[in-house]
Each structure stands twice: as C-alpha cells, then as structure tokens.
Enzyme design. Structure first.
Site, PDB file in Angstrom:
ATOM      1  N   LYS A   1       0.828  -1.215   0.000  1.00  0.00           N
ATOM      2  CA  LYS A   1       0.000   0.000   0.000  1.00  0.00           C
ATOM      3  C   LYS A   1       0.865   1.269   0.000  1.00  0.00           C
ATOM      4  O   LYS A   1       0.565   2.226  -0.688  1.00  0.00           O
ATOM      5  CB  LYS A   1      -0.925   0.040   1.234  1.00  0.00           C
ATOM      6  CG  LYS A   1      -1.927  -1.095   1.297  1.00  0.00           C
ATOM      7  CD  LYS A   1      -2.939  -0.896   2.419  1.00  0.00           C
ATOM      8  CE  LYS A   1      -2.333  -0.936   3.807  1.00  0.00           C
ATOM      9  NZ  LYS A   1      -1.777  -2.252   4.209  1.00  0.00           N
TER      10      LYS A   1
ATOM     11  N   ARG B   1      -9.235   0.093   9.859  1.00  0.00           N
ATOM     12  CA  ARG B   1      -8.864  -1.321   9.899  1.00  0.00           C
ATOM     13  C   ARG B   1      -9.957  -2.159  10.534  1.00  0.00           C
ATOM     14  O   ARG B   1      -9.867  -3.384  10.491  1.00  0.00           O
ATOM     15  CB  ARG B   1      -7.599  -1.490  10.725  1.00  0.00           C
ATOM     16  CG  ARG B   1      -6.297  -1.494   9.937  1.00  0.00           C
ATOM     17  CD  ARG B   1      -5.195  -1.589  10.932  1.00  0.00           C
ATOM     18  NE  ARG B   1      -3.952  -2.109  10.517  1.00  0.00           N
ATOM     19  CZ  ARG B   1      -2.914  -1.392  10.086  1.00  0.00           C
ATOM     20  NH1 ARG B   1      -3.043  -0.106   9.896  1.00  0.00           N
ATOM     21  NH2 ARG B   1      -1.763  -1.958   9.829  1.00  0.00           N
TER      22      ARG B   1
ATOM     23  N   ARG C   1      12.169  -6.672   4.546  1.00  0.00           N
ATOM     24  CA  ARG C   1      12.166  -5.204   4.488  1.00  0.00           C
ATOM     25  C   ARG C   1      13.215  -4.615   5.438  1.00  0.00           C
ATOM     26  O   ARG C   1      13.360  -5.071   6.577  1.00  0.00           O
ATOM     27  CB  ARG C   1      10.765  -4.734   4.878  1.00  0.00           C
ATOM     28  CG  ARG C   1      10.496  -3.299   4.617  1.00  0.00           C
ATOM     29  CD  ARG C   1       9.042  -3.062   4.421  1.00  0.00           C
ATOM     30  NE  ARG C   1       8.263  -3.165   5.659  1.00  0.00           N
ATOM     31  CZ  ARG C   1       6.980  -2.844   5.738  1.00  0.00           C
ATOM     32  NH1 ARG C   1       6.337  -2.436   4.659  1.00  0.00           N
ATOM     33  NH2 ARG C   1       6.329  -2.961   6.863  1.00  0.00           N
TER      34      ARG C   1
ATOM     35  N   ARG D   1      12.416  -3.144  11.192  1.00  0.00           N
ATOM     36  CA  ARG D   1      11.404  -2.667  12.142  1.00  0.00           C
ATOM     37  C   ARG D   1      11.024  -3.799  13.090  1.00  0.00           C
ATOM     38  O   ARG D   1      10.928  -4.958  12.682  1.00  0.00           O
ATOM     39  CB  ARG D   1      10.140  -2.227  11.382  1.00  0.00           C
ATOM     40  CG  ARG D   1      10.266  -0.883  10.750  1.00  0.00           C
ATOM     41  CD  ARG D   1       9.167  -0.583   9.731  1.00  0.00           C
ATOM     42  NE  ARG D   1       7.814  -1.033  10.065  1.00  0.00           N
ATOM     43  CZ  ARG D   1       6.739  -0.749   9.324  1.00  0.00           C
ATOM     44  NH1 ARG D   1       6.850  -0.023   8.226  1.00  0.00           N
ATOM     45  NH2 ARG D   1       5.546  -1.182   9.666  1.00  0.00           N
TER      46      ARG D   1
ATOM     47  N   ARG E   1       0.454  -9.557  13.207  1.00  0.00           N
ATOM     48  CA  ARG E   1      -0.162  -8.534  12.344  1.00  0.00           C
ATOM     49  C   ARG E   1      -1.096  -9.164  11.322  1.00  0.00           C
ATOM     50  O   ARG E   1      -2.183  -8.652  11.055  1.00  0.00           O
ATOM     51  CB  ARG E   1       0.923  -7.746  11.612  1.00  0.00           C
ATOM     52  CG  ARG E   1       1.681  -6.803  12.525  1.00  0.00           C
ATOM     53  CD  ARG E   1       2.941  -6.305  11.869  1.00  0.00           C
ATOM     54  NE  ARG E   1       2.699  -5.297  10.861  1.00  0.00           N
ATOM     55  CZ  ARG E   1       3.624  -4.896   9.979  1.00  0.00           C
ATOM     56  NH1 ARG E   1       4.820  -5.453   9.982  1.00  0.00           N
ATOM     57  NH2 ARG E   1       3.344  -3.958   9.111  1.00  0.00           N
TER      58      ARG E   1
HETATM   59  P1  AMP Z   1       1.038   0.025   9.381  1.00  0.00           P
HETATM   60  O1  AMP Z   1       2.251   0.798   9.001  1.00  0.00           O
HETATM   61  O2  AMP Z   1      -0.215   0.562   8.758  1.00  0.00           O
HETATM   62  O3  AMP Z   1       1.200  -1.458   9.165  1.00  0.00           O
HETATM   63  O4  AMP Z   1       0.820   0.253  10.946  1.00  0.00           O
HETATM   64  C1  AMP Z   1       1.817  -0.124  11.876  1.00  0.00           C
HETATM   65  C2  AMP Z   1       1.153  -0.442  13.209  1.00  0.00           C
HETATM   66  O5  AMP Z   1       0.490   0.722  13.717  1.00  0.00           O
HETATM   67  C3  AMP Z   1       0.090  -1.521  13.180  1.00  0.00           C
HETATM   68  O6  AMP Z   1       0.631  -2.827  13.236  1.00  0.00           O
HETATM   69  C4  AMP Z   1      -0.725  -1.172  14.423  1.00  0.00           C
HETATM   70  O7  AMP Z   1      -0.050  -1.558  15.604  1.00  0.00           O
HETATM   71  C5  AMP Z   1      -0.721   0.349  14.389  1.00  0.00           C
HETATM   72  N1  AMP Z   1      -1.860   0.870  13.582  1.00  0.00           N
HETATM   73  C6  AMP Z   1      -1.763   1.656  12.480  1.00  0.00           C
HETATM   74  N2  AMP Z   1      -2.987   1.966  12.024  1.00  0.00           N
HETATM   75  C7  AMP Z   1      -3.874   1.357  12.835  1.00  0.00           C
HETATM   76  C8  AMP Z   1      -5.289   1.265  12.866  1.00  0.00           C
HETATM   77  N3  AMP Z   1      -6.053   1.886  11.945  1.00  0.00           N
HETATM   78  N4  AMP Z   1      -5.881   0.547  13.858  1.00  0.00           N
HETATM   79  C9  AMP Z   1      -5.138  -0.069  14.793  1.00  0.00           C
HETATM   80  N5  AMP Z   1      -3.791  -0.046  14.812  1.00  0.00           N
HETATM   81  C10 AMP Z   1      -3.151   0.653  13.847  1.00  0.00           C
END
Ligand code: AMP
Length: 254
Positions: A41, A121, A160, A193, A204
């Site tokens: 994404k 989400r 990554r 990360r 995740r």
């Molecule tokens: P991402 O980069 O979108 O994969 O987000 C990294 C982490 O941030 C996720 O694994 C969650 O711990 C947290 N996170 C980001 N966006 C959300 C969301 N909309 N709802 C819940 N947790 C989130």
C-alpha cells in the site's frame, strides 16, 4: 508529477502547519487504501500521489513518528500503550486511533485531497471515519483493496529494511542496497522494524484477518470497493491502480 508538503500536521497533530508546496491537482482525491500489511500500500500510495496528487495519510506513520520523537517529552499514556501494541504487531485500540484521526480532521478537509493508508482497519473505525468525513463535508471516492498470497506477503515483510537516518526503504532480495546494511542515499545504517520480525508479522497478519472482512463488506455495500491483485511488481500493480482511479472519474485522465 505532484509532490506535496511535509505532512507535519498529520504526523504531529493539530497546531503543526504543513509546508504545502506542490501544485493542487485539478481534482482532489479522497481515497482509502485497504489490504494486509506488506501488500504494498505504501509503495502504491507514493505512485498515486505522484500522478494524481493527494496527501499520504498513514496512521502507522503517526505512530512511528511518535516512537522516534526526540523532543525528550514522554509520550502520553494513550500513545505509550499504542506504541507497545505496535511493537508486538497488535492493533492499537479503536478509541486511540479514531481520536488521533479525529484530531487531524483538518487533513481530511485539505485542498490536496487525501489517501488514507492503514485506516480504517475495523468496522468501528470505518463508521467513525464516515462521521469524521461528514463533519468536514467530504466524501470518499473509493476504497481500494490490495490482496496477495500470504507467503508472498511474509517474504516482503521479513526482507524489508529501513534507513535509520532518512527512512528510505529496501528489501534484502528485491531491492538490496549497494553496500549490505548501508543506505544508498545517505550511508545511514539499515535496520529491521520491530513489527517486521517473524513473531510480530504473524500477529499482524492474524489481526488483519480477524478484522478485514466487515470493512471490505462495508465499502462493497456502498459501491465504493475496488479490488486489485498486488502480487506483481510495483509498476504492474500501479497500472491497475491508475486504471481504477481513472475509471472513477474520466476527468482525471490526462
Ligand atoms: P502500518 O504501518 O499501517 O502497518 O501500521 C503499523 C502499526 O500501527 C500496526 O501494526 C498497528 O499496531 C498500528 N496501527 C496503524 N494503524 C492502525 C489502525 N487503523 N488501527 C489499529 N492499529 C493501527
């Protein structure tokens, strides 16, 4: 080619003023990008912005920005809990994420349009987004869902690496740096990360699987859902993305 300001308002919250520099697109886009972590994404978002304008608003970026905060101030209790959940690969609570987006409603009203990445989400977040958009008199153009086989996603996430200094992204196999462990752009050290480590990746993907279907159904019912297979290389996936966006509004075709 569009290039938009520094997103500080999104990353730091209200009170910070974005330096908006790029030209405004003829039509501001209001898009949500859906799909599992690691499906690409972020990469598609960069390409969409370059071609169609819009600001890349990633909730994950807000948490990562808070995690690197060097101001010396301790994070708020809600943010500290959120960062601990993120490190384990778990979802942050709906309340915290929704509040964070609500505080940044000005970014959703921005003249450049927006590309939400990583939010909503859960169904609760999707409902909340609807209300926040109504409050700033904006409507979604589409929710674009990217999907790919799980083994491919695991391979993408676990390989990554990110530069500690300039945050440029690499992949040990698909986009390796010229010198192992060092950033091509600035020479900074590359790191993995915490949430790209195997245990967190599993958590995740489980979190995604447990919450994605009601969100997809929510947008499908509203006629907003567009689905894109994302196993190919980023350019091939973007060709599909471009076609989907142009079909939403032929005026966007240049
Ligand atoms: P991402 O980069 O979108 O994969 O987000 C990294 C982490 O941030 C996720 O694994 C969650 O711990 C947290 N996170 C980001 N966006 C959300 C969301 N909309 N709802 C819940 N947790 C989130």
């Amino acid at each position: 080619m569009y290039s938009i300001g520094n997103r500080v308002e999104w990353l730091q919250g209200p009170g910070a003023n974005c330096a908006k520099t790029g030209p405004v697109a003829p039509r501001p886009w209001h898009l949500v990008l859906l799909g599992p972590p690691g499906v690409g994404k972020g990469t598609q978002a960069e390409k969409i912005i370059g071609e169609f304008g819009a600001c890349h608003l990633s909730t994950g970026d807000v948490f990562r920005y808070a995690a690197r905060d060097t101001s010396g101030q301790a994070p708020s209790p809600a943010m500290a809990t959120a960062l601990a959940a993120m490190k384990r690969g778990e979802l942050v609570s709906d309340n915290t994420v929704v509040e964070l987006v609500r505080e940044r409603a000005g970014c959703l009203a921005c003249q450049y349009g927006f590309l939400l990445d990583g939010f909503p989400r859960t169904l609760e977040q999707a409902h909340a987004l609807n209300g926040i958009l109504a409050s700033v008199e904006r409507k979604l153009d589409a929710a674009i869902n990217y999907f790919a086989p799980e083994p491919l996603i695991i391979e993408r996430l676990s390989g990554r690496r990110v530069c500690k200094q300039c945050r440029t992204g690499y992949h040990v196999a698909n986009k390796p740096p010229r010198v192992a462990g060092r950033c091509d752009a600035c020479g900074g050290e590359l790191f993995q990360r915490d949430d790209d480590k195997p245990e967190a990746i599993r958590t995740r993907l489980q979190a995604y699987a447990a919450t994605c279907n009601p969100v997809l159904e929510y947008y499908r019912r509203q006629g907003l859902l567009r689905e894109i297979e994302a196993s190919g290389d980023p350019e091939a996936v973007f060709a599909h993305t471009r076609a989907v966006i142009e079909k939403l509004d032929p005026v966007a075709r240049r």
